[in-house]
Scaffold this motif. Structure first.
Motif, short mmCIF file in Angstrom:
data_model
loop_
_atom_site.label_atom_id
_atom_site.label_comp_id
_atom_site.label_asym_id
_atom_site.label_seq_id
_atom_site.Cartn_x
_atom_site.Cartn_y
_atom_site.Cartn_z
N ALA A 168 100.10 95.91 55.99
CA ALA A 168 100.11 94.52 55.57
C ALA A 168 99.54 93.66 56.69
O ALA A 168 99.96 93.77 57.84
N GLY A 169 98.58 92.85 56.37
CA GLY A 169 97.89 92.04 57.38
C GLY A 169 96.57 92.62 57.81
O GLY A 169 95.75 91.92 58.43
N ASP A 170 96.32 93.90 57.50
CA ASP A 170 95.03 94.51 57.82
C ASP A 170 93.96 94.06 56.82
O ASP A 170 94.26 93.71 55.68
N ALA A 171 92.71 94.10 57.26
CA ALA A 171 91.60 93.69 56.41
C ALA A 171 91.43 94.65 55.25
O ALA A 171 91.72 95.86 55.35
N ALA A 172 90.92 94.14 54.14
CA ALA A 172 90.65 94.97 52.97
C ALA A 172 89.55 95.98 53.25
O ALA A 172 88.63 95.71 54.03
N GLU A 173 89.65 97.13 52.60
CA GLU A 173 88.64 98.18 52.74
C GLU A 173 87.42 97.94 51.85
O GLU A 173 86.41 98.62 52.01
N GLY A 174 87.53 97.01 50.92
CA GLY A 174 86.42 96.72 50.03
C GLY A 174 86.84 95.74 48.95
O GLY A 174 88.01 95.33 48.87
N GLU A 175 85.89 95.38 48.12
CA GLU A 175 86.14 94.45 47.03
C GLU A 175 86.96 95.14 45.95
O GLU A 175 86.64 96.26 45.54
N PRO A 176 88.03 94.53 45.47
CA PRO A 176 88.87 95.18 44.47
C PRO A 176 88.12 95.52 43.20
O PRO A 176 87.40 94.69 42.64
N GLY A 177 88.22 96.79 42.79
CA GLY A 177 87.58 97.25 41.57
C GLY A 177 86.12 97.57 41.69
O GLY A 177 85.49 97.92 40.69
N ALA A 178 85.55 97.49 42.91
CA ALA A 178 84.10 97.67 43.05
C ALA A 178 83.75 98.61 44.20
O ALA A 178 82.66 98.51 44.76
N HIS A 179 84.64 99.53 44.56
CA HIS A 179 84.35 100.47 45.63
C HIS A 179 85.33 101.64 45.51
O HIS A 179 86.23 101.63 44.67
N PHE A 180 85.14 102.64 46.37
CA PHE A 180 86.09 103.76 46.46
C PHE A 180 86.55 103.87 47.90
O PHE A 180 85.74 104.02 48.82
N ASN A 295 86.00 105.69 38.53
CA ASN A 295 85.48 104.97 39.69
C ASN A 295 84.32 105.84 40.18
O ASN A 295 84.54 106.85 40.85
N PRO A 296 83.07 105.51 39.86
CA PRO A 296 81.96 106.46 40.00
C PRO A 296 81.50 106.65 41.44
O PRO A 296 81.58 105.73 42.26
N PHE A 297 80.99 107.85 41.71
CA PHE A 297 80.42 108.17 43.01
C PHE A 297 78.90 108.06 43.01
O PHE A 297 78.27 108.24 44.04
N ASP A 298 78.31 107.83 41.83
CA ASP A 298 76.85 107.71 41.74
C ASP A 298 76.50 106.76 40.60
O ASP A 298 77.38 106.33 39.84
N GLU A 299 75.24 106.45 40.49
CA GLU A 299 74.80 105.49 39.47
C GLU A 299 74.93 106.03 38.06
O GLU A 299 75.11 105.27 37.10
N ILE A 300 74.85 107.33 37.91
CA ILE A 300 74.95 107.94 36.58
C ILE A 300 76.36 107.80 36.04
O ILE A 300 76.56 107.67 34.83
N GLY A 301 77.35 107.87 36.93
CA GLY A 301 78.73 107.70 36.51
C GLY A 301 79.37 108.93 35.93
O GLY A 301 80.36 108.82 35.18
N ARG A 302 78.84 110.10 36.26
CA ARG A 302 79.42 111.34 35.74
C ARG A 302 80.26 112.07 36.78
O ARG A 302 80.82 113.13 36.48
N ARG A 303 80.33 111.55 37.96
CA ARG A 303 81.20 112.08 39.01
C ARG A 303 81.97 110.91 39.60
O ARG A 303 81.39 109.86 39.90
N GLY A 304 83.26 111.09 39.77
CA GLY A 304 84.03 110.02 40.35
C GLY A 304 85.50 110.33 40.37
O GLY A 304 85.94 111.46 40.11
N TYR A 305 86.28 109.31 40.68
CA TYR A 305 87.73 109.45 40.72
C TYR A 305 88.31 108.70 39.52
O TYR A 305 88.03 107.52 39.31
N GLY A 306 89.07 109.42 38.71
CA GLY A 306 89.73 108.81 37.57
C GLY A 306 91.08 108.26 37.97
O GLY A 306 91.22 107.56 38.97
N LEU A 307 92.08 108.57 37.20
CA LEU A 307 93.44 108.17 37.53
C LEU A 307 94.17 109.41 38.03
O LEU A 307 94.58 110.28 37.26
N GLY A 308 94.27 109.54 39.35
CA GLY A 308 94.96 110.67 39.94
C GLY A 308 94.21 111.98 39.90
O GLY A 308 94.82 113.05 40.04
N MET A 309 92.91 111.95 39.74
CA MET A 309 92.12 113.18 39.72
C MET A 309 90.64 112.88 39.95
O MET A 309 90.15 111.80 39.63
N TYR A 310 89.94 113.85 40.53
CA TYR A 310 88.49 113.81 40.60
C TYR A 310 87.93 114.38 39.31
O TYR A 310 88.49 115.34 38.75
#
Length: 369
Positions: A168-180, A295-310
């Protein structure tokens, strides 16, 4: 660890579904033994659940090298972050029931906490962002003050509020909902939300709604330091591997893993969990929700992190879901492949062992046409 694929190709040339159980078990054991012979890990266990209902369990090496205790079917390990899948499953089930809303602000449940005004991105956070690591909340495990406190804390554990307080008090790691940005703090916050919304202890809820219905009878919460049939975990030290547990007792209090993956379990139970989330499984509907909206790892959006799983989605619509775990001197990995219906999990008792690499190499060979 890339010595495994060539070895697996040699010993697992036939497709898994075409191999008799005895022959497949022999070949799987050869693969597991190869990792032991290469000194990749002291002890290793693996479970493969085939689409036709067969279950194959193999073990090799030592659960406790000092005592010469072999890994067997009863040996247990820490799940590490594979346990995040359980947390996400509970959250999704509560969303289905209307108790939680994946896309509503979490301030409803957390704004009365003393650290809330200082938490990165607090006012914009949703449960979905926390579950898919797009919240931007820093990871307490990477915080220097958390590390330093552990040097003098002894056997005393941490409360969830204390863990969040470290960042708490540390800077954010990224914009909410727009990064991993992978963060155990995300899942500590999810656990706090679940308990606030239900009024129940998280572990009691998980046991009733997930662990017991799936028959995961070798799985128990990571509470305390002594566990039956626990392998001795290991970290690399100045003079070789250093044990993190002896005779079923952890050297340190690791309760802080909690909803970030705080379970003691077996590969069989982890493979069962992932099979239940796949096509036709007991929690198939929840699994579909957990895979959707990556939460995609590439522009295609076929690889990423879902809810509690890759998640990886192929061109034909088939998919793989997986998670790895690295905690307390133990490594784990679990995978489900929809094209073949195979679910597998591996666990070893050394931090240096790359369980996800081993598991994916094993799956690639089992799934080969």
């Amino acid at each position: 660890m890339r010595l495994i694929p060539i070895f697996l190709f040699f010993f697992l040339a036939l497709p898994a579904q075409a191999q008799p159980s005895g022959a497949l078990e022999d070949r799987l054991h050869e693969a597991v033994q190869a990792a032991i012979d290469a000194d990749a890990v002291p002890g290793l266990a693996a479970t493969v659940l085939l689409a036709d209902g067969r279950s194959i369990d193999v073990q090799a090496g030592l659960a406790d090298p000092r005592g010469g205790v072999p890994v067997d079917s009863r040996t247990r390990f820490l799940s590490g972050s594979v346990g995040k899948t359980v947390t996400a499953l509970i959250a999704v089930r509560l969303a289905e029931a209307g108790t939680l809303d994946l896309d509503a602000p979490v301030s409803t449940w957390l704004s009365d906490r003393p650290w809330w005004p200082r938490l990165a991105n607090a006012d914009d956070l949703t449960l979905r962002m926390l579950l898919q690591h797009s919240a931007g909340v820093p990871d307490y495990l990477e915080d220097v003050n958390f590390f330093l406190s552990g040097l003098t804390r002894g056997a005393r554990g941490y409360t969830p509020d204390e863990l969040v307080g470290f960042v708490a008090g540390d800077a954010a790691e990224g914009e909410p909902g727009a990064h991993f940005s992978y963060s155990d703090t995300d899942y500590i916050l999810v656990g706090m939300i679940i308990e606030a919304a239900t009024g129940e202890d998280f572990y009691d809820l998980a046991r009733r709604d997930v662990i017991e219905p799936l028959g995961m009878d070798r799985t128990e919460p990571l509470r305390g330091r002594r566990f039956d049939n626990l392998a001795a975990g290991h970290r690399d030290g100045l003079f070789g591997r250093r044990a993190t547990a002896r005779d079923g007792r952890l050297q340190d209090n690791l309760d802080h893993e909690w909803t970030g993956g705080g379970w003691v379990t077996t590969p069989g139970d982890l493979a069962t969990l992932y099979r239940a989330l796949g096509d036709g499984g007991q929690f198939a509907a929840e699994g579909a929700i957990m895979r959707a909206g990556l939460n995609p790892f590439d522009e295609i959006g076929r690889r990423g992190y879902g809810l509690g799983m890759y998640v990886r989605i192929r061109d034909d619509g088939s998919y793989r879901m997986s998670h790895g775990g690295d905690f307390g001197g133990y490594r784990s990995a679990a995978i489900y492949d929809s094209r073949t219906g195979i679910s597998l999990a591996v666990q070893g008792n050394a931090k240096a062992f790359e369980a996800p690499d081993f598991a994916f190499d094993l799956m690639e060979t089992l799934a080969a046409d």
